[in-house]
Design a protein around this motif. Structure first.
Motif, PDB file in Angstrom:
ATOM      1  N   PRO A  51       0.801  -1.220   0.000  1.00 58.49           N
ATOM      2  CA  PRO A  51       0.000   0.000   0.000  1.00 58.49           C
ATOM      3  C   PRO A  51       0.841   1.281   0.000  1.00 58.49           C
ATOM      4  O   PRO A  51       0.459   2.262  -0.639  1.00 58.49           O
ATOM      5  N   VAL A  52       1.976   1.252   0.674  1.00 63.94           N
ATOM      6  CA  VAL A  52       2.835   2.442   0.701  1.00 63.94           C
ATOM      7  C   VAL A  52       3.421   2.701  -0.685  1.00 63.94           C
ATOM      8  O   VAL A  52       3.461   3.845  -1.153  1.00 63.94           O
ATOM      9  N   VAL A  53       3.829   1.634  -1.367  1.00 69.00           N
ATOM     10  CA  VAL A  53       4.387   1.769  -2.717  1.00 69.00           C
ATOM     11  C   VAL A  53       3.339   2.352  -3.656  1.00 69.00           C
ATOM     12  O   VAL A  53       3.611   3.294  -4.418  1.00 69.00           O
ATOM     13  N   LEU A  54       2.132   1.817  -3.604  1.00 70.58           N
ATOM     14  CA  LEU A  54       1.067   2.311  -4.476  1.00 70.58           C
ATOM     15  C   LEU A  54       0.703   3.755  -4.151  1.00 70.58           C
ATOM     16  O   LEU A  54       0.495   4.560  -5.050  1.00 70.58           O
ATOM     17  N   ALA A  55       0.643   4.093  -2.880  1.00 73.18           N
ATOM     18  CA  ALA A  55       0.288   5.455  -2.493  1.00 73.18           C
ATOM     19  C   ALA A  55       1.339   6.454  -2.971  1.00 73.18           C
ATOM     20  O   ALA A  55       0.996   7.507  -3.527  1.00 73.18           O
ATOM     21  N   VAL A  56       2.608   6.126  -2.777  1.00 77.62           N
ATOM     22  CA  VAL A  56       3.672   7.042  -3.211  1.00 77.62           C
ATOM     23  C   VAL A  56       3.692   7.147  -4.733  1.00 77.62           C
ATOM     24  O   VAL A  56       3.837   8.243  -5.290  1.00 77.62           O
ATOM     25  N   PHE A  57       3.503   6.011  -5.414  1.00 76.57           N
ATOM     26  CA  PHE A  57       3.491   6.032  -6.879  1.00 76.57           C
ATOM     27  C   PHE A  57       2.356   6.917  -7.400  1.00 76.57           C
ATOM     28  O   PHE A  57       2.569   7.761  -8.275  1.00 76.57           O
ATOM     29  N   PHE A  58       1.177   6.726  -6.874  1.00 73.49           N
ATOM     30  CA  PHE A  58       0.056   7.555  -7.319  1.00 73.49           C
ATOM     31  C   PHE A  58       0.259   9.017  -6.939  1.00 73.49           C
ATOM     32  O   PHE A  58      -0.117   9.905  -7.689  1.00 73.49           O
ATOM     33  N   PHE A  59       0.878   9.279  -5.801  1.00 72.35           N
ATOM     34  CA  PHE A  59       1.165  10.660  -5.392  1.00 72.35           C
ATOM     35  C   PHE A  59       2.131  11.330  -6.366  1.00 72.35           C
ATOM     36  O   PHE A  59       2.010  12.527  -6.654  1.00 72.35           O
ATOM     37  N   LEU A  60       3.086  10.561  -6.903  1.00 60.07           N
ATOM     38  CA  LEU A  60       4.059  11.134  -7.830  1.00 60.07           C
ATOM     39  C   LEU A  60       3.512  11.270  -9.243  1.00 60.07           C
ATOM     40  O   LEU A  60       3.826  12.239  -9.938  1.00 60.07           O
ATOM     41  N   VAL A  61       2.700  10.320  -9.675  1.00 56.76           N
ATOM     42  CA  VAL A  61       2.314  10.268 -11.091  1.00 56.76           C
ATOM     43  C   VAL A  61       0.963  10.929 -11.374  1.00 56.76           C
ATOM     44  O   VAL A  61       0.844  11.713 -12.321  1.00 56.76           O
ATOM     45  N   VAL A  62      -0.044  10.633 -10.585  1.00 52.54           N
ATOM     46  CA  VAL A  62      -1.405  11.043 -10.933  1.00 52.54           C
ATOM     47  C   VAL A  62      -1.584  12.569 -10.973  1.00 52.54           C
ATOM     48  O   VAL A  62      -2.128  13.077 -11.960  1.00 52.54           O
ATOM     49  N   PRO A  63      -1.136  13.348  -9.980  1.00 54.25           N
ATOM     50  CA  PRO A  63      -1.333  14.795 -10.091  1.00 54.25           C
ATOM     51  C   PRO A  63      -0.641  15.403 -11.309  1.00 54.25           C
ATOM     52  O   PRO A  63      -1.189  16.292 -11.958  1.00 54.25           O
ATOM     53  N   LEU A  64       0.533  14.905 -11.639  1.00 56.29           N
ATOM     54  CA  LEU A  64       1.244  15.428 -12.809  1.00 56.29           C
ATOM     55  C   LEU A  64       0.548  14.999 -14.097  1.00 56.29           C
ATOM     56  O   LEU A  64       0.412  15.802 -15.025  1.00 56.29           O
ATOM     57  N   ALA A  65       0.094  13.758 -14.164  1.00 53.33           N
ATOM     58  CA  ALA A  65      -0.603  13.295 -15.364  1.00 53.33           C
ATOM     59  C   ALA A  65      -1.908  14.065 -15.569  1.00 53.33           C
ATOM     60  O   ALA A  65      -2.238  14.437 -16.699  1.00 53.33           O
ATOM     61  N   LEU A  66      -2.632  14.318 -14.495  1.00 51.34           N
ATOM     62  CA  LEU A  66      -3.866  15.100 -14.623  1.00 51.34           C
ATOM     63  C   LEU A  66      -3.559  16.529 -15.070  1.00 51.34           C
ATOM     64  O   LEU A  66      -4.276  17.092 -15.896  1.00 51.34           O
TER      65      LEU A  66
END
Length: 92
Positions: free
Chosen positions: A10-25
């Motif tokens: 869960p920590v890996v997924l949370a950090v990954f989404f924190f890094l990628v999703v806001p920038l992709a949006l």
């Protein structure tokens, strides 16, 4: 330490989404760019600067794949440190 939790916890997924999703949006629609995209933006900027120095003829969008891989590597590192710290504290 479970490898599954180190590579896909869960920590890996949370950090990954924190890094990628806001920038992709924000890249998708600039009105959606928020300050949450700053960490991912810094990683993408550093990576694309290195990429442009190594491969000056490549287009900018090509550097998204290394950005995603670098974000995942950073996420795994954070997840590993989190699991290591948790196991050191007796949390398992």
């Amino acid at each position: 330490m479970e490898l599954k939790r180190v590579f896909a916890g869960p920590v890996v997924l949370a950090v990954f989404f924190f890094l990628v999703v806001p920038l992709a949006l924000g890249a998708w629609n600039t009105e959606w760019m928020t300050p949450l995209a700053l960490p991912g933006y810094l990683i993408l900027t550093i990576g694309s600067a290195l990429g442009k120095a190594l491969f000056p003829t490549f287009e900018f969008y090509v550097f998204w794949a290394p950005f995603v891989l670098a974000s995942y590597a950073i996420s795994v590192g954070v997840g590993f440190v989190y699991r290591w710290a948790l196991s050191g504290l007796g949390g398992g």
